[in-house]
Design a protein around this motif. Structure first.
Motif, PDB file in Angstrom:
ATOM      1  N   LEU A 116      26.155  69.227  86.531  1.00  0.00           N
ATOM      2  CA  LEU A 116      26.572  68.335  85.577  1.00  0.00           C
ATOM      3  C   LEU A 116      28.054  68.719  85.370  1.00  0.00           C
ATOM      4  O   LEU A 116      28.724  69.968  85.653  1.00  0.00           O
ATOM      5  N   ARG A 117      29.047  67.516  85.180  1.00  0.00           N
ATOM      6  CA  ARG A 117      30.215  67.768  84.839  1.00  0.00           C
ATOM      7  C   ARG A 117      30.691  67.407  83.589  1.00  0.00           C
ATOM      8  O   ARG A 117      29.917  66.572  82.957  1.00  0.00           O
ATOM      9  N   PHE A 118      31.216  68.171  82.822  1.00  0.00           N
ATOM     10  CA  PHE A 118      31.839  67.813  81.538  1.00  0.00           C
ATOM     11  C   PHE A 118      33.263  67.412  81.186  1.00  0.00           C
ATOM     12  O   PHE A 118      33.920  67.850  81.915  1.00  0.00           O
ATOM     13  N   ARG A 119      33.671  66.620  79.965  1.00  0.00           N
ATOM     14  CA  ARG A 119      34.805  66.439  79.724  1.00  0.00           C
ATOM     15  C   ARG A 119      34.991  66.462  78.183  1.00  0.00           C
ATOM     16  O   ARG A 119      34.144  65.429  77.448  1.00  0.00           O
ATOM     17  N   GLU A 120      35.785  67.084  77.678  1.00  0.00           N
ATOM     18  CA  GLU A 120      35.882  66.933  76.183  1.00  0.00           C
ATOM     19  C   GLU A 120      36.740  66.217  75.848  1.00  0.00           C
ATOM     20  O   GLU A 120      37.483  65.484  76.169  1.00  0.00           O
TER      21      GLU A 120
ATOM     22  N   ASN B  29      27.533  57.934  87.186  1.00  0.00           N
ATOM     23  CA  ASN B  29      26.931  57.967  86.000  1.00  0.00           C
ATOM     24  C   ASN B  29      27.403  58.885  84.866  1.00  0.00           C
ATOM     25  O   ASN B  29      27.024  60.040  85.052  1.00  0.00           O
ATOM     26  N   THR B  30      27.863  58.505  83.685  1.00  0.00           N
ATOM     27  CA  THR B  30      28.457  59.160  82.801  1.00  0.00           C
ATOM     28  C   THR B  30      27.907  58.801  81.560  1.00  0.00           C
ATOM     29  O   THR B  30      28.134  57.563  81.122  1.00  0.00           O
TER      30      THR B  30
ATOM     31  N   ASP C 237      31.643  64.602  73.703  1.00  0.00           N
ATOM     32  CA  ASP C 237      31.691  65.032  74.874  1.00  0.00           C
ATOM     33  C   ASP C 237      31.409  64.077  75.968  1.00  0.00           C
ATOM     34  O   ASP C 237      30.416  63.105  75.573  1.00  0.00           O
ATOM     35  N   LEU C 238      31.968  63.990  77.100  1.00  0.00           N
ATOM     36  CA  LEU C 238      31.373  63.223  78.309  1.00  0.00           C
ATOM     37  C   LEU C 238      30.446  64.112  79.304  1.00  0.00           C
ATOM     38  O   LEU C 238      31.033  65.137  79.669  1.00  0.00           O
ATOM     39  N   VAL C 239      29.412  63.678  79.477  1.00  0.00           N
ATOM     40  CA  VAL C 239      28.644  64.217  80.528  1.00  0.00           C
ATOM     41  C   VAL C 239      28.310  63.449  81.689  1.00  0.00           C
ATOM     42  O   VAL C 239      27.744  62.496  81.686  1.00  0.00           O
TER      43      VAL C 239
END
Length: 463
Positions: free
Chosen positions: A374-378, A391-392, A383-385
């Motif tokens: 999984l990749r994350f963005r604050e 697919n986010t 947050d975005l996953v």
């Protein structure tokens, strides 16, 4: 459930590495085609700078497109090689007529595992007419075979107009036999011009429904997955159980996920629009996204007045607003397939019985784990996953922190501090997994591709 969050930047980018193309498709959305086809291609240094800027903005997934990206293999190879080092996932849009076995073997070795190809009709005369290429069916067939032989999945986008809407079933049968995994039955988006919309784009409700019905027939007979890349108004679909494969995608540009970059570096929100909002080689992408592009994310400006109050606004987004712009001259207007509010005759929800069974199974002592990679963005307050590819989803900080805490450890139900509907949501999104829960592939893909968080059924779930 909160679904109308404003992001700091896009999550997916369409990157047009070149304008050069070996076809002249009548429905092509690129407005520059007739003016300077083939003139602009990314130089390697500018390509790398562009990919650096996408990384800086927090983009997860890049769709390499054109023009025809395989007309510039050196640039395509460099984009994959450099982008892979920075942690991007990729897919590619190609007409596949320039492929060879050697080329596809090379691209697969660089991590390319999916290509979306355009295939207007299995009718050879019609396909040559639409693509303006001789022997186009044979060339595409060879391209699909080269991809699948080398482990690259192929999906087919059939852009429908009055020319080819009757050919859906036969075309689908043909590509299914070749091994394609999915067929998109997508409305053509007319170019925006002062001369109005050409007749071939003016599909009637009956003609559009005929094309979708043929897609459903194809799925029943072959098992191939079907869908669309351009939103159909929910009120046009009506029976959401019957037309479930064409429902729930929404508009990725209006939802804030998408940005498009021309081979000149010019920035667009939608691949179909001519308006540019800056240049990625000169401007800060996040700043452009949060200012000039923000109109696209504003429901008050982009949603048609007649749609307001509908339960499905966050799923439908008033159909396709680029089509509405072509027909009506401005955004926030009526999609030509619009029927009216409260026109849904049968709702579509994830199977209610199965949903309840999943909830019941949670008490059976299941062992859970978090999906790998999984990749994350604050973001500001959430947050975005990124689950996989493009697919986010957005989640609360509590959910994001939980995922990160347990991403390397197995756990049981008592360790999950959320209510059961929220847990089921995360299972459907393939974030929480268990080897003791078995779903068929179609159900898994529905959970990923449908914006279930915006459906009325999930109103009580807080993610």
């Amino acid at each position: 459930m909160i679904v109308d969050r404003k992001f700091s930047g896009p999550t997916t980018a369409n990157l047009e590495i070149t304008e050069k193309c070996n076809a002249r498709c009548l429905h092509c959305y690129n407005p520059w085609r007739e003016e300077h086809m083939g003139v602009n291609t990314f130089a390697i240094d500018k390509l790398k700078k562009t990919i650096d800027e996408l990384k800086k903005a927090g983009v997860f997934h890049i769709i390499l497109t054109g023009g025809e990206p395989m007309s510039k293999m050196d640039v395509l190879i460099e984009a994959l090689t450099y982008g892979k080092k920075l942690g991007f996932s990729f897919s590619c849009n190609s007409n596949l007529m320039l492929t060879t076995d050697e080329k596809m073997k090379k691209l697969n070795s660089l991590g390319l595992d999916h290509v979306l190809t355009s295939f207007p009709s299995v009718d050879k005369i019609e396909n040559d007419k639409i693509m303006q290429v001789k022997n186009s069916v044979k060339k595409i067939e060879k391209g699909i075979t080269n991809c699948i032989k080398n482990g690259i999945r192929v999906s087919v986008n059939m852009v429908i107009t009055k020319f080819n809407y009757r050919d859906v079933f036969e075309t689908g049968q043909f590509i299914f036999k070749l091994g394609c995994q999915k067929m998109f039955i997508t409305r053509a988006v007319p170019p925006v011009s002062n001369t109005g919309v050409s007749d071939e784009y003016k599909l009637t409700h009956d003609e559009a429904k005929f094309a979708l019905d043929e897609g459903i027939r194809l799925k029943k007979e072959t098992g191939i997955m079907i869908g669309t890349l351009v939103n159909y108004p929910v009120c046009f679909l009506g029976d959401l159980e019957k037309y479930k494969d064409f429902f729930g995608r929404g508009c990725p540009s209006q939802r804030g996920h998408r940005v498009n970059i021309n081979a000149t570096g010019d920035l667009h929100t939608c691949v179909h629009e001519e308006t540019d909002y800056g240049n990625i080689l000169e401007d800060d992408l996040s700043e452009v996204y949060q200012t000039k592009m923000r109109t696209w994310h504003d429901k008050e400006k982009m949603i048609y007045e007649g749609c307001k109050g509908c339960d499905y606004i966050s799923t439908c987004y008033s159909g396709c607003q680029m089509i509405a712009l072509a027909f009506n001259g401005k955004f926030g207007t009526k999609d030509p397939l619009y029927v009216g509010p409260n026109s849904v005759s049968k709702k579509y929800m994830i199977d209610n019985d199965l949903f309840k069974k999943i909830e019941q199974k949670l008490d059976d002592g299941l062992i859970f784990k978090i999906k790998k990679d999984l990749r994350f963005r604050e973001e500001n307050g959430f947050d975005l996953v990124n689950i996989q590819w493009g697919n986010t989803i957005s989640v609360t900080k509590d959910i994001s922190n939980f995922i990160k805490k347990f991403e390397k450890n197995e756990f049981k139900l008592e360790k999950i501090p959320f209510n059961k509907p929220t847990i089921v949501f995360l299972i459907l999104k393939n974030i929480i997994q268990s080897n003791q829960l078995n779903f068929d592939n179609e159900f898994k893909l529905q959970g990923l591709s449908i914006n279930i968080e915006s459906l009325p059924y999930f109103n009580s779930v807080n993610v």
